[in-house]
Scaffold this motif. Structure first.
Motif, PDB file in Angstrom:
ATOM      1  N   PHE A 107      35.762  41.989  47.467  1.00  0.00           N
ATOM      2  CA  PHE A 107      36.267  43.125  46.693  1.00  0.00           C
ATOM      3  C   PHE A 107      35.154  43.527  45.720  1.00  0.00           C
ATOM      4  CE2 PHE A 107      40.536  40.733  47.012  1.00  0.00           C
ATOM      5  CZ  PHE A 107      40.775  41.248  48.278  1.00  0.00           C
ATOM      6  N   ALA A 108      34.710  44.771  45.800  1.00  0.00           N
ATOM      7  CA  ALA A 108      33.572  45.196  44.981  1.00  0.00           C
ATOM      8  C   ALA A 108      33.942  45.417  43.524  1.00  0.00           C
ATOM      9  CB  ALA A 108      32.969  46.474  45.564  1.00  0.00           C
ATOM     10  N   ALA A 109      35.222  45.617  43.231  1.00  0.00           N
ATOM     11  CA  ALA A 109      35.661  45.879  41.855  1.00  0.00           C
ATOM     12  C   ALA A 109      37.125  45.498  41.737  1.00  0.00           C
ATOM     13  CB  ALA A 109      35.449  47.353  41.500  1.00  0.00           C
ATOM     14  N   PRO A 110      37.607  45.261  40.506  1.00  0.00           N
ATOM     15  CA  PRO A 110      39.038  44.955  40.335  1.00  0.00           C
ATOM     16  C   PRO A 110      39.892  46.091  40.872  1.00  0.00           C
ATOM     17  CG  PRO A 110      37.807  44.447  38.332  1.00  0.00           C
ATOM     18  CD  PRO A 110      36.865  45.185  39.233  1.00  0.00           C
ATOM     19  N   PRO A 111      41.093  45.766  41.352  1.00  0.00           N
ATOM     20  CA  PRO A 111      41.932  46.812  41.950  1.00  0.00           C
ATOM     21  C   PRO A 111      42.493  47.764  40.909  1.00  0.00           C
ATOM     22  CG  PRO A 111      43.148  44.752  41.816  1.00  0.00           C
ATOM     23  CD  PRO A 111      41.734  44.448  41.392  1.00  0.00           C
ATOM     24  N   THR A 112      42.607  49.018  41.301  1.00  0.00           N
ATOM     25  CA  THR A 112      43.388  49.956  40.504  1.00  0.00           C
ATOM     26  C   THR A 112      44.874  49.667  40.734  1.00  0.00           C
ATOM     27  OG1 THR A 112      43.489  51.592  42.276  1.00  0.00           O
ATOM     28  CG2 THR A 112      41.582  51.681  40.797  1.00  0.00           C
ATOM     29  N   ASP A 113      45.727  50.371  39.988  1.00  0.00           N
ATOM     30  CA  ASP A 113      47.171  50.179  40.188  1.00  0.00           C
ATOM     31  C   ASP A 113      47.559  50.492  41.627  1.00  0.00           C
ATOM     32  OD1 ASP A 113      47.435  49.471  37.557  1.00  0.00           O
ATOM     33  OD2 ASP A 113      48.121  51.460  36.888  1.00  0.00           O
ATOM     34  N   GLN A 114      46.899  51.494  42.228  1.00  0.00           N
ATOM     35  CA  GLN A 114      47.216  51.877  43.603  1.00  0.00           C
ATOM     36  C   GLN A 114      46.682  50.866  44.614  1.00  0.00           C
ATOM     37  OE1 GLN A 114      45.747  53.976  41.343  1.00  0.00           O
ATOM     38  NE2 GLN A 114      47.627  55.124  40.849  1.00  0.00           N
ATOM     39  N   GLU A 115      45.663  50.085  44.245  1.00  0.00           N
ATOM     40  CA  GLU A 115      45.034  49.153  45.179  1.00  0.00           C
ATOM     41  C   GLU A 115      45.605  47.746  45.125  1.00  0.00           C
ATOM     42  OE1 GLU A 115      40.486  50.973  45.356  1.00  0.00           O
ATOM     43  OE2 GLU A 115      41.057  49.600  43.745  1.00  0.00           O
ATOM     44  N   THR A 116      46.429  47.446  44.131  1.00  0.00           N
ATOM     45  CA  THR A 116      46.921  46.075  43.973  1.00  0.00           C
ATOM     46  C   THR A 116      47.688  45.610  45.208  1.00  0.00           C
ATOM     47  OG1 THR A 116      47.020  46.297  41.555  1.00  0.00           O
ATOM     48  CG2 THR A 116      48.355  44.564  42.565  1.00  0.00           C
ATOM     49  N   ASP A 117      48.537  46.459  45.770  1.00  0.00           N
ATOM     50  CA  ASP A 117      49.292  46.064  46.963  1.00  0.00           C
ATOM     51  C   ASP A 117      48.361  45.762  48.126  1.00  0.00           C
ATOM     52  OD1 ASP A 117      51.653  46.317  45.593  1.00  0.00           O
ATOM     53  OD2 ASP A 117      52.182  48.278  46.428  1.00  0.00           O
ATOM     54  N   LEU A 118      47.287  46.546  48.271  1.00  0.00           N
ATOM     55  CA  LEU A 118      46.311  46.311  49.338  1.00  0.00           C
ATOM     56  C   LEU A 118      45.638  44.956  49.145  1.00  0.00           C
ATOM     57  CD1 LEU A 118      44.562  47.255  51.764  1.00  0.00           C
ATOM     58  CD2 LEU A 118      43.026  48.300  50.085  1.00  0.00           C
ATOM     59  N   PHE A 119      45.162  44.681  47.936  1.00  0.00           N
ATOM     60  CA  PHE A 119      44.512  43.398  47.665  1.00  0.00           C
ATOM     61  C   PHE A 119      45.462  42.242  47.957  1.00  0.00           C
ATOM     62  CE2 PHE A 119      40.634  44.200  44.762  1.00  0.00           C
ATOM     63  CZ  PHE A 119      40.341  45.394  45.416  1.00  0.00           C
ATOM     64  N   ASP A 120      46.704  42.379  47.486  1.00  0.00           N
ATOM     65  CA  ASP A 120      47.668  41.293  47.675  1.00  0.00           C
ATOM     66  C   ASP A 120      47.963  41.075  49.158  1.00  0.00           C
ATOM     67  OD1 ASP A 120      47.709  41.038  44.961  1.00  0.00           O
ATOM     68  OD2 ASP A 120      49.812  41.587  44.688  1.00  0.00           O
ATOM     69  N   ALA A 121      48.058  42.154  49.940  1.00  0.00           N
ATOM     70  CA  ALA A 121      48.323  42.009  51.371  1.00  0.00           C
ATOM     71  C   ALA A 121      47.178  41.282  52.068  1.00  0.00           C
ATOM     72  CB  ALA A 121      48.542  43.380  52.008  1.00  0.00           C
ATOM     73  N   ASN A 175      43.801  37.206  39.883  1.00  0.00           N
ATOM     74  CA  ASN A 175      43.468  37.141  38.454  1.00  0.00           C
ATOM     75  C   ASN A 175      42.178  36.383  38.175  1.00  0.00           C
ATOM     76  OD1 ASN A 175      45.791  38.577  37.804  1.00  0.00           O
ATOM     77  ND2 ASN A 175      47.027  36.719  37.573  1.00  0.00           N
ATOM     78  N   HIS A 176      41.728  35.567  39.133  1.00  0.00           N
ATOM     79  CA  HIS A 176      40.512  34.777  38.920  1.00  0.00           C
ATOM     80  C   HIS A 176      39.419  35.114  39.936  1.00  0.00           C
ATOM     81  CE1 HIS A 176      43.696  32.392  36.912  1.00  0.00           C
ATOM     82  NE2 HIS A 176      42.736  31.996  36.107  1.00  0.00           N
ATOM     83  N   TYR A 177      39.588  36.225  40.642  1.00  0.00           N
ATOM     84  CA  TYR A 177      38.594  36.614  41.641  1.00  0.00           C
ATOM     85  C   TYR A 177      37.258  36.918  40.948  1.00  0.00           C
ATOM     86  CZ  TYR A 177      36.571  38.833  45.750  1.00  0.00           C
ATOM     87  OH  TYR A 177      35.749  39.140  46.805  1.00  0.00           O
ATOM     88  N   ASP A 178      36.161  36.491  41.576  1.00  0.00           N
ATOM     89  CA  ASP A 178      34.824  36.701  41.002  1.00  0.00           C
ATOM     90  C   ASP A 178      34.245  38.003  41.557  1.00  0.00           C
ATOM     91  OD1 ASP A 178      32.260  36.569  40.002  1.00  0.00           O
ATOM     92  OD2 ASP A 178      32.015  34.426  40.424  1.00  0.00           O
ATOM     93  N   TYR A 179      34.584  39.124  40.899  1.00  0.00           N
ATOM     94  CA  TYR A 179      34.150  40.429  41.372  1.00  0.00           C
ATOM     95  C   TYR A 179      32.638  40.600  41.248  1.00  0.00           C
ATOM     96  CZ  TYR A 179      39.119  41.505  41.291  1.00  0.00           C
ATOM     97  OH  TYR A 179      40.473  41.482  41.526  1.00  0.00           O
ATOM     98  N   ASP A 180      32.022  39.992  40.247  1.00  0.00           N
ATOM     99  CA  ASP A 180      30.571  40.117  40.085  1.00  0.00           C
ATOM    100  C   ASP A 180      29.834  39.461  41.251  1.00  0.00           C
ATOM    101  OD1 ASP A 180      30.899  41.475  37.697  1.00  0.00           O
ATOM    102  OD2 ASP A 180      30.739  39.661  36.468  1.00  0.00           O
ATOM    103  N   ARG A 181      30.277  38.283  41.633  1.00  0.00           N
ATOM    104  CA  ARG A 181      29.627  37.592  42.748  1.00  0.00           C
ATOM    105  C   ARG A 181      29.831  38.356  44.055  1.00  0.00           C
ATOM    106  NH1 ARG A 181      30.514  31.120  44.015  1.00  0.00           N
ATOM    107  NH2 ARG A 181      28.449  30.710  44.896  1.00  0.00           N
ATOM    108  N   ALA A 182      31.040  38.858  44.258  1.00  0.00           N
ATOM    109  CA  ALA A 182      31.307  39.634  45.470  1.00  0.00           C
ATOM    110  C   ALA A 182      30.431  40.886  45.511  1.00  0.00           C
ATOM    111  CB  ALA A 182      32.787  40.011  45.529  1.00  0.00           C
ATOM    112  N   PHE A 183      30.309  41.578  44.377  1.00  0.00           N
ATOM    113  CA  PHE A 183      29.469  42.784  44.330  1.00  0.00           C
ATOM    114  C   PHE A 183      28.004  42.428  44.583  1.00  0.00           C
ATOM    115  CE2 PHE A 183      26.957  45.959  41.955  1.00  0.00           C
ATOM    116  CZ  PHE A 183      27.343  47.089  42.672  1.00  0.00           C
TER     117      PHE A 183
END
Length: 338
Positions: A153-167, A224-232
């Motif tokens: 995941f390149a960045a934290p999810p927006t409100d619209q993207e949370t369901d996608l991330f969770d799925a 909540n603990h995803y490392d977005y910096d490392r993924a990016f």
């Protein structure tokens, strides 16, 4: 039950038919999907028809093909196809779907294309076992795995993207075996070359009771603990490689697979990737199942076999989206066109 049957059961849901149902409120749509869009002569594929008929509608499906043999498989929406002997080329398997009362109702048609070639180069005979592992900052990928995969995941999810991330995370946790448990249980039975490990970077080691928690709690902890910096940083590395796949410039949600670890100094390629950014949530599990099914097939990952894997995935995913407008934006997977 054969590996092919298990893979088909994982890749796609079955279409169930019941006796009495409501009138259809909108034109019926159907999608045909196959677990094996690329076959060698003598192999077989499972094809499944999925429809958006309302729950409770009576559904009937009839199958036809322009060559080869069709036999019933596991349910009313599923068939198994064998190519003609001594034949190569692209074959079309078709489903005609009727939903509703016998004299009324709606109909829809769909088809799946399967390419039959002389010898798909899938490498050695051992099937890879798909596993998962969380990767805290102090940890690095272990050496000598058969394949390295990553949920990025390149960045934290927006409100619209949370369901996608969770799925995506739910599919990750439920479809893949725990790498740590397999290696602690039976290291001799599961040497690294037999494993396709799929990493998710996290900001800290998971709590000791992580595996005992409910699935939704596990998903929430990872999000909540995803490392977005490392993924990016890993995505940036892939994008900056010489002759990098231009499709990597777009999209913020990826699954990528490489022959060598992204955290190492060597060029990780050959590799392949899926952009999940535009995939509707209800299709995520199927997409994840297709990816897991295809990447566990034995291959030697030379450039030719990687190209065949990309073809496998591109055809299969395109068929999953055929006829469904909401998914059309997701067919840029692997750099492919709609």
């Amino acid at each position: 039950m054969t590996r092919l049957r298990r893979a088909a059961g994982l890749v796609l849901g079955l279409l169930a038919a019941v006796v009495v149902g409501p009138a259809l409120a909108a034109p019926l749509r159907a999608v045909c999907m196959t677990d094996r869009p690329l076959l060698a002569a003598g192999e077989r594929a499972v094809i499944i028809a999925v429809t958006d008929a309302p729950a409770g509608a009576e559904v009937q499906i009839s199958w036809s093909a322009d060559g080869g043999a069709l036999v019933p498989a596991g349910g009313p929406g599923e068939t198994r196809w064998s190519p003609p002997a001594q034949s190569h080329g692209v074959f079309v398997i078709r489903a005609h779907v009727h939903a509703g009362a016998a004299e009324a109702g709606e109909t829809a048609d769909c088809s799946a294309q399967i390419a039959v070639i002389e010898t798909p180069n899938r490498g050695g005979g051992e099937t890879l076992i798909s596993t998962r592992a969380l990767l805290p900052p102090a940890a690095h990928e272990a050496p000598d795995y058969g394949l390295y995969s990553y949920v990025l995941f390149a960045a934290p999810p927006t409100d619209q993207e949370t369901d996608l991330f969770d799925a995506i995370l739910k599919s990750y946790l439920t479809l893949l075996r725990s790498q740590d448990r397999l290696e602690r249980c039976c290291p001799e039975a599961f040497p690294h070359p037999r494993l396709n490990v799929t990493y998710v970077p996290v900001q800290q080691a998971p709590p000791g009771d992580f595996h005992q928690r409910e699935l939704n709690d596990q998903v929430a902890w990872i999000r909540n603990h995803y490392d977005y910096d490392r993924a990016f940083a890993w995505l940036t590395r892939l994008r900056d490689l010489p002759d990098a796949d231009p499709s990597l410039r777009d999209g913020a949600v990826w699954i990528v697979s490489c022959q060598r670890p992204l955290g190492g100094k060597e060029d990780p390629r050959p590799g392949f990737q899926q952009d999940l950014s535009a995939v509707p949530v209800r299709f995520i599990e199927r997409r994840m199942r297709i990816f897991a099914s295809q990447t566990m097939q034995p291959r030697d990952y030379n450039p030719h076999s990687v190209a065949l894997l990309q073809l496998d995935l591109r055809i299969g995913i395109a068929q999953a989206a055929e006829g469904l407008e909401a998914v059309s934006a997701a067919i840029k997977t692997l750099g492919g066109a709609e």
